[in-house]
Design a protein around this motif. Structure first.
Motif, short mmCIF file in Angstrom:
data_model
loop_
_atom_site.label_atom_id
_atom_site.label_comp_id
_atom_site.label_asym_id
_atom_site.label_seq_id
_atom_site.Cartn_x
_atom_site.Cartn_y
_atom_site.Cartn_z
N PRO A 128 0.81 -1.22 0.00
CA PRO A 128 0.00 0.00 0.00
C PRO A 128 0.84 1.27 0.00
CG PRO A 128 -0.80 -1.56 1.65
CD PRO A 128 0.48 -2.11 1.12
N GLN A 129 2.02 1.22 0.64
CA GLN A 129 2.89 2.39 0.71
C GLN A 129 4.00 2.36 -0.34
OE1 GLN A 129 1.57 4.59 2.18
NE2 GLN A 129 0.81 4.10 4.20
N VAL A 130 3.83 1.53 -1.35
CA VAL A 130 4.72 1.43 -2.52
C VAL A 130 6.20 1.55 -2.18
CG1 VAL A 130 3.01 2.08 -4.27
CG2 VAL A 130 4.28 3.88 -3.10
N PRO A 249 -12.52 4.45 -6.62
CA PRO A 249 -11.31 5.19 -6.27
C PRO A 249 -10.49 4.54 -5.16
CG PRO A 249 -13.18 6.18 -5.18
CD PRO A 249 -13.73 5.06 -6.03
N VAL A 250 -10.91 3.38 -4.67
CA VAL A 250 -10.22 2.72 -3.54
C VAL A 250 -9.58 1.42 -4.01
CG1 VAL A 250 -10.47 1.69 -1.25
CG2 VAL A 250 -11.79 3.74 -1.85
N LYS A 251 -8.32 1.24 -3.63
CA LYS A 251 -7.59 0.01 -3.94
C LYS A 251 -7.16 -0.64 -2.63
CE LYS A 251 -3.86 -1.60 -7.02
NZ LYS A 251 -2.82 -1.15 -7.97
N VAL A 252 -7.56 -1.90 -2.42
CA VAL A 252 -7.27 -2.64 -1.19
C VAL A 252 -6.12 -3.60 -1.43
CG1 VAL A 252 -8.20 -4.20 0.55
CG2 VAL A 252 -9.67 -2.43 -0.44
N TYR A 253 -5.19 -3.65 -0.48
CA TYR A 253 -3.98 -4.49 -0.57
C TYR A 253 -3.95 -5.49 0.59
CZ TYR A 253 -2.02 -0.68 -3.48
OH TYR A 253 -1.79 0.27 -4.44
N ALA A 254 -3.49 -6.70 0.31
CA ALA A 254 -3.26 -7.68 1.37
C ALA A 254 -2.12 -8.60 0.95
CB ALA A 254 -4.50 -8.50 1.65
N GLY A 255 -1.28 -9.01 1.92
CA GLY A 255 -0.17 -9.88 1.56
C GLY A 255 0.41 -10.62 2.75
N PHE A 256 1.19 -11.65 2.44
CA PHE A 256 1.85 -12.46 3.46
C PHE A 256 3.23 -12.85 2.95
CE2 PHE A 256 3.11 -16.68 5.00
CZ PHE A 256 3.10 -16.45 6.38
N GLN A 257 4.21 -12.86 3.87
CA GLN A 257 5.59 -13.24 3.55
C GLN A 257 6.15 -14.13 4.64
OE1 GLN A 257 8.31 -9.91 3.38
NE2 GLN A 257 9.85 -11.05 2.21
N ALA A 287 13.23 -17.79 11.45
CA ALA A 287 12.00 -17.64 10.66
C ALA A 287 11.25 -16.39 11.10
CB ALA A 287 11.11 -18.87 10.80
N VAL A 288 10.61 -15.75 10.13
CA VAL A 288 9.76 -14.59 10.39
C VAL A 288 8.51 -14.71 9.53
CG1 VAL A 288 9.52 -12.09 10.13
CG2 VAL A 288 11.66 -13.03 10.99
N ASN A 289 7.35 -14.48 10.12
CA ASN A 289 6.11 -14.35 9.37
C ASN A 289 5.70 -12.89 9.34
OD1 ASN A 289 5.75 -17.09 8.77
ND2 ASN A 289 4.79 -17.48 10.75
N HIS A 290 5.34 -12.43 8.16
CA HIS A 290 5.09 -11.00 7.94
C HIS A 290 3.79 -10.87 7.13
CE1 HIS A 290 6.55 -7.11 5.69
NE2 HIS A 290 5.85 -6.80 6.75
N GLU A 291 2.84 -10.09 7.63
CA GLU A 291 1.60 -9.89 6.90
C GLU A 291 1.20 -8.42 6.95
OE1 GLU A 291 1.58 -12.56 9.25
OE2 GLU A 291 1.20 -11.29 10.99
N TRP A 292 0.38 -7.99 6.00
CA TRP A 292 -0.03 -6.60 5.95
C TRP A 292 -1.39 -6.46 5.27
CZ3 TRP A 292 3.88 -8.86 3.27
CH2 TRP A 292 3.78 -8.91 1.88
N LEU A 293 -2.04 -5.33 5.57
CA LEU A 293 -3.35 -5.00 5.01
C LEU A 293 -3.42 -3.49 4.89
CD1 LEU A 293 -6.24 -5.98 4.20
CD2 LEU A 293 -6.89 -5.60 6.60
N GLY A 294 -3.91 -2.98 3.77
CA GLY A 294 -3.99 -1.54 3.61
C GLY A 294 -4.89 -1.15 2.46
N ALA A 295 -5.06 0.17 2.29
CA ALA A 295 -5.91 0.69 1.22
C ALA A 295 -5.38 2.03 0.75
CB ALA A 295 -7.35 0.83 1.69
N ALA A 296 -5.56 2.30 -0.53
CA ALA A 296 -5.22 3.59 -1.13
C ALA A 296 -6.50 4.21 -1.68
CB ALA A 296 -4.19 3.41 -2.24
N TRP A 297 -6.73 5.48 -1.38
CA TRP A 297 -7.94 6.18 -1.80
C TRP A 297 -7.55 7.37 -2.66
CZ3 TRP A 297 -10.97 9.93 1.84
CH2 TRP A 297 -12.08 10.44 1.15
N GLN A 298 -7.97 7.36 -3.92
CA GLN A 298 -7.74 8.49 -4.80
C GLN A 298 -8.83 9.52 -4.53
OE1 GLN A 298 -4.93 8.40 -6.97
NE2 GLN A 298 -5.33 10.61 -7.07
N VAL A 299 -8.55 10.43 -3.61
CA VAL A 299 -9.56 11.37 -3.12
C VAL A 299 -10.03 12.30 -4.23
CG1 VAL A 299 -10.07 13.13 -1.39
CG2 VAL A 299 -8.46 11.29 -0.85
N THR A 300 -9.09 12.88 -4.96
CA THR A 300 -9.38 13.70 -6.13
C THR A 300 -8.40 13.30 -7.23
OG1 THR A 300 -7.82 15.48 -5.60
CG2 THR A 300 -10.01 15.60 -4.58
N THR A 301 -8.47 13.98 -8.35
CA THR A 301 -7.53 13.69 -9.43
C THR A 301 -6.09 13.86 -8.99
OG1 THR A 301 -9.16 14.44 -11.06
CG2 THR A 301 -6.88 14.29 -11.80
#
Length: 397
Positions: A128-130, A249-257, A287-301
């Motif tokens: 989500p934070q590119v 305008p909303v993009k939802v992200y989810a992942g696991f590593q 070993a490490v388990n890593h997960e994340w969840l997020g969203a990006a909102w294009q509020v205006t152009t």
């Protein structure tokens, strides 16, 4: 006179055709900003930073039409610290120095230094934070920013939205898995965990893109100079998978590593010197388990907001850490935008992950927790949090 006119016309036509068949492009970006961080071993700090949103860079890329839908391609790219004028990534063209062939039907083959194009770095697409400063690499101490050199890479053409990619680093060593000096622009080294060559690295990626969603999976291996998986944050196996879904305008992200380093040990990392003091019952994680969840909102152009939560849990008593982030961008033009991000890491009692990049906060105690052997790093104290905020401007050309 007529002959001269005809000759000039032919030469002009040939020059135009040659220009149409090949191209060379200069490109780059400059990112400068100001950052504040608290929870550092010596308190808080305000600093001028280059590359909080993305590393400043300068590059040259080109293509030559060879006919039959095939092109010869090349890329030279360097990282820059635009606060002091130095280059980054360890060498002049540390981000990329490749040559290869590309065909719309058969795909793309490249050879050379992939640098910042090591296959794990493609995971920015699931972040989500590119991959800005507080993002997918933070809780794994920069593991997703690994680099690769002396490599071969093949990417297929898209088959109904599915693309496959493979990458292999030859290491230029006389031992199959081990590394030799300069074999790859990696982060590996001695007690600091940084600074010398990697061993063999390789990886595979599968990506599927549809109109409103994307799925991606990456497997990669990075070995230390002895050919072992000796540090979960540096020389390890990684399997990462996730996806995105877009709703207007909303993009939802989810992942696991999942990271794995079965050869990791305190002796192997700290050497024969007295080990840095660690909390009771802990040893270098395998070993490490890593997960994340997020969203990006294009509020205006021109304006966008992103929010994400990342969580990592390390074994061998190293506890867990959770990072909360909120960021925004505002476009001033097609090439220039303003950015800002807030980040906070919460650590359990035996964890001390900070907001650094793996170079400034490698595994181990800071000077507060171990005044004798503690490293000069930006890790917070064990069990303590760290807050950061930055803002800046990025322009691209």
């Amino acid at each position: 006179m007529v002959k001269k006119t005809i000759l000039a016309a032919l030469l002009g036509a040939m020059a135009t055709a040659a220009s149409a068949q090949s191209s060379v492009t200069l490109y780059g970006r400059i990112d400068n900003g100001v950052q504040y961080e608290s929870g550092l071993p010596k308190g808080s700090q305000i600093s001028a930073e280059s590359g909080d949103w993305g590393e400043s860079e300068f590059g040259i890329k080109g293509a030559e039409d060879l006919g039959g839908g095939t092109k010869a391609i090349f890329q030279l790219e360097m990282g820059l610290n635009t606060q002091n004028g130095s280059y980054g990534n360890g060498s002049l063209f540390g981000r990329a120095a490749t040559v290869g062939l590309s065909n719309e039907t058969y795909g793309t083959f490249k050879m050379g230094n992939f640098g910042a194009g090591e296959i794990e770095q493609d995971s920015w697409d699931l972040d989500p934070q590119v991959m800005q400063a507080y993002a997918i690499s933070t809780l794994v101490r920069g593991r997703n920013w690994s680099q690769a050199g002396n490599g071969l890479e093949y990417t297929t053409a898209s088959f109904g939205g599915l693309t496959l990619k493979g990458q292999y680093d030859l290491t230029n060593a006389n031992t199959w898995n081990a590394g030799s000096p300069g074999s790859a622009p990696g982060q590996l080294g001695t007690s600091t965990g940084l600074g010398s060559a990697q061993g063999r690295s390789d990886g595979l990626k599968a990506q599927y893109n549809a109109s409103n969603f994307e799925l991606q999976a990456i497997y990669d291996e990075i070995r230390d100079p002895n050919g072992q998986f000796s540090n979960v944050y540096l020389a390890s196996r990684s399997i990462l998978a996730g996806g995105t879904v877009t709703f207007g305008p909303v993009k939802v992200y989810a992942g696991f590593q999942h990271l794995s380093a079965p050869d990791a040990s305190n002796a192997g990392y700290f050497g024969t010197a007295t080990p840095t003091t660690l909390p009771g019952g802990t040893s270098l994680p395998t070993a490490v388990n890593h997960e994340w969840l997020g969203a990006a909102w294009q509020v205006t152009t021109d304006a966008a907001l992103t929010a994400a939560v990342y969580h990592a849990n390390a074994n061998n008593g190293n506890g867990n850490a959770t990072m909360y982030t909120l960021a925004g961008t505002y476009n001033l033009s097609r090439r220039t935008f303003l950015y800002s991000e807030l980040g906070y890491v919460h650590n359990s009692s035996t964890s001390n992950i900070g907001l650094g990049n793996g170079y400034s906060d490698p595994y181990g105690a800071n000077a507060n927790n171990d005044p004798v052997n503690g490293g000069d790093n930006t890790n917070p104290n064990y069990g303590k949090g760290q807050f950061g905020a930055f803002a800046g401007i990025m322009t691209q050309f």
